[in-house]
Design a protein around this motif. Structure first.
Motif, PDB file in Angstrom:
ATOM      1  N   THR A   1       3.629  10.931  -6.094  1.00 56.00           N
ATOM      2  CA  THR A   1       4.356   9.962  -5.281  1.00 56.00           C
ATOM      3  C   THR A   1       3.535   9.661  -4.036  1.00 56.00           C
ATOM      4  N   THR A   2       3.279   8.378  -3.803  1.00 55.21           N
ATOM      5  CA  THR A   2       2.507   7.963  -2.639  1.00 55.21           C
ATOM      6  C   THR A   2       3.250   6.868  -1.887  1.00 55.21           C
ATOM      7  N   GLY A   3       3.493   7.111  -0.606  1.00 55.32           N
ATOM      8  CA  GLY A   3       4.076   6.101   0.270  1.00 55.32           C
ATOM      9  C   GLY A   3       2.962   5.274   0.878  1.00 55.32           C
ATOM     10  N   PHE A   4       3.231   3.979   1.118  1.00 53.75           N
ATOM     11  CA  PHE A   4       2.199   3.086   1.633  1.00 53.75           C
ATOM     12  C   PHE A   4       2.782   2.052   2.588  1.00 53.75           C
ATOM     13  N   ARG A   5       1.868   1.464   3.355  1.00 44.32           N
ATOM     14  CA  ARG A   5       2.171   0.304   4.189  1.00 44.32           C
ATOM     15  C   ARG A   5       1.140  -0.759   3.849  1.00 44.32           C
ATOM     16  N   LEU A   6       1.599  -1.998   3.675  1.00 45.22           N
ATOM     17  CA  LEU A   6       0.737  -3.104   3.338  1.00 45.22           C
ATOM     18  C   LEU A   6       0.885  -4.179   4.423  1.00 45.22           C
TER      19      LEU A   6
ATOM     20  N   ALA B   1      -5.204  -8.714   3.603  1.00 46.70           N
ATOM     21  CA  ALA B   1      -4.361  -7.611   3.132  1.00 46.70           C
ATOM     22  C   ALA B   1      -5.058  -6.297   3.452  1.00 46.70           C
ATOM     23  N   GLU B   2      -4.259  -5.346   3.964  1.00 45.48           N
ATOM     24  CA  GLU B   2      -4.788  -4.011   4.239  1.00 45.48           C
ATOM     25  C   GLU B   2      -3.747  -2.984   3.819  1.00 45.48           C
ATOM     26  N   LEU B   3      -4.151  -2.066   2.959  1.00 44.79           N
ATOM     27  CA  LEU B   3      -3.272  -1.036   2.407  1.00 44.79           C
ATOM     28  C   LEU B   3      -3.592   0.306   3.054  1.00 44.79           C
ATOM     29  N   THR B   4      -2.537   0.974   3.538  1.00 42.23           N
ATOM     30  CA  THR B   4      -2.687   2.275   4.176  1.00 42.23           C
ATOM     31  C   THR B   4      -1.753   3.279   3.513  1.00 42.23           C
ATOM     32  N   VAL B   5      -2.265   4.473   3.192  1.00 42.02           N
ATOM     33  CA  VAL B   5      -1.435   5.545   2.651  1.00 42.02           C
ATOM     34  C   VAL B   5      -0.638   6.153   3.808  1.00 42.02           C
ATOM     35  N   VAL B   6       0.673   6.280   3.621  1.00 38.84           N
ATOM     36  CA  VAL B   6       1.535   6.880   4.633  1.00 38.84           C
ATOM     37  C   VAL B   6       1.708   8.371   4.350  1.00 38.84           C
ATOM     38  N   ASP B   7       1.960   8.713   3.091  1.00 39.63           N
ATOM     39  CA  ASP B   7       2.049  10.116   2.673  1.00 39.63           C
ATOM     40  C   ASP B   7       1.900  10.187   1.162  1.00 39.63           C
ATOM     41  N   SER B   8       1.563  11.370   0.661  1.00 39.53           N
ATOM     42  CA  SER B   8       1.386  11.534  -0.776  1.00 39.53           C
ATOM     43  C   SER B   8       1.494  13.010  -1.140  1.00 39.53           C
TER      44      SER B   8
ATOM     45  N   THR C   1      -9.060  -3.025   2.158  1.00 46.35           N
ATOM     46  CA  THR C   1      -8.945  -4.100   3.139  1.00 46.35           C
ATOM     47  C   THR C   1      -9.637  -5.318   2.557  1.00 46.35           C
ATOM     48  N   ALA C   2      -8.921  -6.467   2.553  1.00 48.97           N
ATOM     49  CA  ALA C   2      -9.482  -7.673   1.950  1.00 48.97           C
ATOM     50  C   ALA C   2      -9.184  -8.889   2.805  1.00 48.97           C
ATOM     51  N   THR C   3     -10.141  -9.795   2.849  1.00 48.62           N
ATOM     52  CA  THR C   3      -9.950 -11.141   3.373  1.00 48.62           C
ATOM     53  C   THR C   3     -10.464 -12.069   2.278  1.00 48.62           C
ATOM     54  N   VAL C   4      -9.555 -12.872   1.720  1.00 46.12           N
ATOM     55  CA  VAL C   4      -9.880 -13.676   0.546  1.00 46.12           C
ATOM     56  C   VAL C   4      -9.546 -15.137   0.819  1.00 46.12           C
TER      57      VAL C   4
END
Length: 135
Positions: A125-130, A62-69, A98-101
């Motif tokens: 408000t924060t937009g994200f992509r996972l 899983a990897e989380l990225t902020v798109v906008d905020s 970022t995780a590898t589990v």
């Protein structure tokens, strides 16, 4: 290489007060593929749960990225095992986005996306992509 596909998501809003709203969606990979991207928006202290089925011994990436905020973009994710009462096997606010589990059990895992600190308290408000994959 992780395959990235559109995912069939079922989104349901849980009952509760607006500041404690919980949103959830089931993540399903297309047959023959093991990964996808999902995206969303978190407001204040809301959180979004992405649920996906997996087997013991599989590896979850899983990897989380902020798109906008409109705040600081202080967004994280936790990975909760099947049957969890909120206790995580991975905590993004301590271990990074970022995780590898290696998954210990069969069942439905939850990837919970949330904000912390001033972003949660001020209603930012924060937009994200996972990016998610299981192997």
């Amino acid at each position: 290489m992780r395959a990235h596909l559109a995912v069939g998501l079922m989104v349901a809003l849980a009952a509760g007060s607006p500041t404690l709203a919980q949103m959830s969606a089931d993540v399903r990979f297309e047959p023959g593929n093991f990964g996808t991207n999902v995206s969303g928006t978190i407001i204040g202290d809301e959180y979004m749960d992405y649920r996906l089925a997996a087997r013991a011994g599989q590896e979850l990436f899983a990897e989380l990225t902020v798109v906008d905020s409109n705040g600081n973009g202080t967004i994280y994710f936790n990975i909760l095992p099947p049957g969890s009462d909120g206790v995580a096997i991975y905590n993004g606010s301590m271990d990074g986005n970022t995780a590898t589990v290696d998954l210990p059990d069969n069942g439905s895992y939850t990837i919970r996306v949330y904000q912390m600190g001033n972003d949660a308290d001020s209603g930012a408000t924060t937009g994200f992509r996972l990016d998610l994959s299981i192997q």
